[in-house]
Design a protein around this motif. Structure first.
Motif, PDB file in Angstrom:
ATOM      1  N   GLU A  14       2.343  69.005  35.345  1.00 51.78           N
ATOM      2  CA  GLU A  14       2.669  70.270  35.994  1.00 51.78           C
ATOM      3  C   GLU A  14       2.463  70.169  37.503  1.00 51.78           C
ATOM      4  N   HIS A  15       1.368  69.544  37.913  1.00 59.92           N
ATOM      5  CA  HIS A  15       1.104  69.364  39.334  1.00 59.92           C
ATOM      6  C   HIS A  15       2.195  68.501  39.972  1.00 59.92           C
ATOM      7  N   ALA A  16       2.575  67.454  39.294  1.00 54.44           N
ATOM      8  CA  ALA A  16       3.611  66.574  39.832  1.00 54.44           C
ATOM      9  C   ALA A  16       4.914  67.334  40.027  1.00 54.44           C
ATOM     10  N   ALA A  36       4.044  70.328  42.915  1.00 54.45           N
ATOM     11  CA  ALA A  36       3.618  69.887  44.238  1.00 54.45           C
ATOM     12  C   ALA A  36       4.474  68.761  44.782  1.00 54.45           C
ATOM     13  N   HIS A  37       5.069  67.971  43.892  1.00 58.48           N
ATOM     14  CA  HIS A  37       5.794  66.787  44.344  1.00 58.48           C
ATOM     15  C   HIS A  37       7.255  66.802  43.931  1.00 58.48           C
ATOM     16  N   GLY A  38       7.667  67.827  43.198  1.00 57.75           N
ATOM     17  CA  GLY A  38       9.059  67.921  42.790  1.00 57.75           C
ATOM     18  C   GLY A  38       9.494  66.840  41.824  1.00 57.75           C
ATOM     19  N   MET A  74      -2.163  59.378  41.738  1.00 57.70           N
ATOM     20  CA  MET A  74      -1.489  60.019  42.876  1.00 57.70           C
ATOM     21  C   MET A  74      -2.426  60.056  44.072  1.00 57.70           C
ATOM     22  N   ASN A  75      -1.879  59.841  45.226  1.00 54.28           N
ATOM     23  CA  ASN A  75      -2.717  59.744  46.411  1.00 54.28           C
ATOM     24  C   ASN A  75      -2.710  61.031  47.220  1.00 54.28           C
ATOM     25  N   CYS A  76      -2.758  62.168  46.551  1.00 51.95           N
ATOM     26  CA  CYS A  76      -2.663  63.434  47.256  1.00 51.95           C
ATOM     27  C   CYS A  76      -3.983  64.194  47.243  1.00 51.95           C
ATOM     28  N   GLY A  77      -4.994  63.661  46.587  1.00 49.07           N
ATOM     29  CA  GLY A  77      -6.263  64.351  46.537  1.00 49.07           C
ATOM     30  C   GLY A  77      -6.340  65.415  45.465  1.00 49.07           C
ATOM     31  N   PHE A  78      -5.292  65.503  44.642  1.00 47.01           N
ATOM     32  CA  PHE A  78      -5.295  66.474  43.556  1.00 47.01           C
ATOM     33  C   PHE A  78      -6.398  66.142  42.558  1.00 47.01           C
ATOM     34  N   GLU A  79      -7.174  67.164  42.233  1.00 50.94           N
ATOM     35  CA  GLU A  79      -8.198  66.960  41.221  1.00 50.94           C
ATOM     36  C   GLU A  79      -8.136  68.084  40.214  1.00 50.94           C
TER      37      GLU A  79
HETATM   38 ZN   LIG Z   1      -0.349  65.704  44.028  1.00 49.88          ZN
END
Ligand SMILES: [Zn+2]
Length: 49
Positions: A21-23, A26-28, A1-6
């Motif tokens: 869970e993040h997807a 944060a991204h629906g 993912m190109n959102c910077g999530f780490e």
């Molecule tokens: Zn993300």
């Protein structure tokens, strides 16, 4: 993912649920496509191993 999530986890098995869970939050995204899973796994290997 190109959102910077780490995030961090000891194993891929611990990490994938966090990514899912993040997807969702944060991204629906209701599910992660196989090609994205492969990209994520590739990124995990580069970072963790
Ligand atoms: Zn993300």
């Amino acid at each position: 993912m190109n959102c910077g999530f780490e995030t961090s986890a000891k194993t891929k098995e611990e990490l994938m649920p966090k990514i899912v869970e993040h997807a969702k939050t944060a991204h629906g995204m209701t599910s992660i496509p196989d090609d994205m899973k492969k990209k994520v796994e590739g990124a995990i290997k580069k970072k963790m191993f």
